[in-house]
Design an enzyme around this catalytic site. Structure first.
Site, PDB file in Angstrom:
ATOM      1  N   GLY A 263      11.274  -2.523   5.511  1.00  0.00           N
ATOM      2  CA  GLY A 263      10.592  -3.815   5.546  1.00  0.00           C
ATOM      3  C   GLY A 263      10.054  -4.189   4.169  1.00  0.00           C
ATOM      4  N   HIS A 264       9.382  -3.223   3.530  1.00  0.00           N
ATOM      5  CA  HIS A 264       8.882  -3.467   2.167  1.00  0.00           C
ATOM      6  C   HIS A 264      10.047  -3.773   1.218  1.00  0.00           C
ATOM      7  CE1 HIS A 264       5.553  -0.593   3.537  1.00  0.00           C
ATOM      8  NE2 HIS A 264       4.880  -1.664   3.188  1.00  0.00           N
TER       9      HIS A 264
ATOM     10  N   MET B 212       0.836  -1.207   0.000  1.00  0.00           N
ATOM     11  CA  MET B 212       0.000   0.000   0.000  1.00  0.00           C
ATOM     12  C   MET B 212       0.869   1.254   0.000  1.00  0.00           C
ATOM     13  SD  MET B 212      -3.464  -0.859   2.020  1.00  0.00           S
ATOM     14  CE  MET B 212      -2.854  -0.541   3.671  1.00  0.00           C
TER      15      MET B 212
ATOM     16  N   ALA C 138       3.987   4.054   0.986  1.00  0.00           N
ATOM     17  CA  ALA C 138       4.681   4.599   2.155  1.00  0.00           C
ATOM     18  C   ALA C 138       5.765   3.601   2.553  1.00  0.00           C
ATOM     19  CB  ALA C 138       3.719   4.884   3.305  1.00  0.00           C
TER      20      ALA C 138
ATOM     21  N   SER D 176       6.522  -0.250  10.118  1.00  0.00           N
ATOM     22  CA  SER D 176       5.165  -0.165   9.577  1.00  0.00           C
ATOM     23  C   SER D 176       4.939   1.233   9.027  1.00  0.00           C
ATOM     24  CB  SER D 176       4.148  -0.452  10.687  1.00  0.00           C
ATOM     25  OG  SER D 176       2.862  -0.037  10.286  1.00  0.00           O
TER      26      SER D 176
ATOM     27  N   GLN E  48     -10.376  -2.611   1.984  1.00  0.00           N
ATOM     28  CA  GLN E  48      -9.891  -3.320   3.172  1.00  0.00           C
ATOM     29  C   GLN E  48      -9.873  -2.433   4.415  1.00  0.00           C
ATOM     30  OE1 GLN E  48      -6.009  -4.144   1.194  1.00  0.00           O
ATOM     31  NE2 GLN E  48      -5.133  -3.797   3.222  1.00  0.00           N
TER      32      GLN E  48
END
Ligand code: AMP
Length: 284
Positions: free
Chosen positions: A40-41, A34, A36, A189, A65
């Site tokens: 981690g991504h 999604m 940003a 996150s 969602q």
């Protein structure tokens, strides 16, 4: 941005690019997100590059969602920075569709998964996993990659995706990748940006508490006692509320009281306006 990752916005353009790769005999991996994007991504992109010749990342803030009182409108959107990060990570294509491209007028289909979608986040966020399952099914059918990489950070989501990919015979191998954390243990996150400085200082207690429950489980304590104490610890540290902290079978997500098989401890809690989720594995 010249020289950066190529961006496509339509399914037709996405398929044209993938077809060209296929005609050269190249394999393809996909990393749905999604946006940003954080490290981690990008670690998922690195994993994807190990699995295939070409990597597509998608950035789509999927409205279906999010619940009516959730953060869809304020969810961070920063496409230019995301494109730069993906370029640096070696990603080959960014698929960034509009809402109208994904959900044209008259759209009426939902993918729902029973069992693993129920309980945990499924109880707290009604409709969330149907939104995830529907959009991920679409993304995988649009790109038809050989491999798709998802984070263990969203452990129940990964279980849901594995389930429908198998049930619907999607010709895609689903790969799970470990959670990247800040130095103090906080799981990276996109929503961490919502936190104030004071909240950010409290947030590492979530991972610390998971670690403490894991130690207790390994020492032979019962899950219900450990989780009851964990809720108290989190609230005493300044968390506003705890949606759940539970111990589940790592493979089936069935409830676990004692450590007899590999387990997963999963937590969701609110810190001010930010909802934090995290989980860790416990081997036997
Ligand atoms: P999101 O943009 O939050 O939908 O996440 C996109 C993908 O990145 C999902 O497969 C997530 O599980 C994964 N992801 C999110 N945070 C992390 C993290 N800290 N480490 C590894 N993967 C992550």
């Amino acid at each position: 941005m010249s020289g950066g990752v190529e961006i496509v916005r339509s399914v037709a353009d996405l398929r044209t690019r993938v077809r060209a790769w296929r005609s050269q005999g190249l394999t393809v991996a996909m990393v749905p997100t999604m946006g940003a994007l954080h490290r981690g991504h990008l670690s998922l992109v690195t994993t994807a590059l190990e699995q295939a010749d070409r990597v597509i990342a998608s950035v789509f803030v999927n409205p279906t969602q999010f619940g009516p009182n959730e953060d869809f409108s304020r969810y961070p959107r920063q496409e230019e920075m995301d494109a730069e990060a993906l370029t640096g990570a070696g990603c080959h294509l960014l698929f960034a569709p509009t809402v109208a491209e994904m959900y044209p007028d008259g759209f009426a289909t939902t993918v729902t998964v029973t069992g693993v979608s129920e309980g945990l986040c499924g109880d707290v966020r009604p409709g969330h996993f149907a939104g995830v399952a529907t959009v991920v099914t679409k993304l995988l059918l649009q790109a038809l990659p050989d491999v798709a990489v998802f984070g263990e950070k969203d452990y129940q989501q990964l279980a849901v995706i594995r389930r429908f990919a198998r049930d619907l015979d999607l010709p895609v191998t689903i790969v799970g990748a470990p959670t990247l954390r800040e130095a103090d243990g906080l799981a990276m996150s996109s929503r961490n940006a919502y936190m104030s400085e004071a909240e950010r200082a409290i947030a590492p207690v979530v991972h610390k508490t998971l670690t403490h429950v894991a130690e207790g489980l390994r020492a032979g304590k019962t899950g219900s006692d450990l989780c009851r104490d964990a809720v108290e610890t989190l609230l005493a540290a300044g968390l506003a509320s705890v949606d759940y902290i539970e111990i589940r079978d790592a493979a089936t997500l069935a409830p676990v009281e004692r450590l007899e098989r590999p387990a997963r401890i999963l937590v969701a809690a609110r810190l001010g306006k930010t909802r934090l989720i995290d989980n860790i594995g416990v081997e036997i």
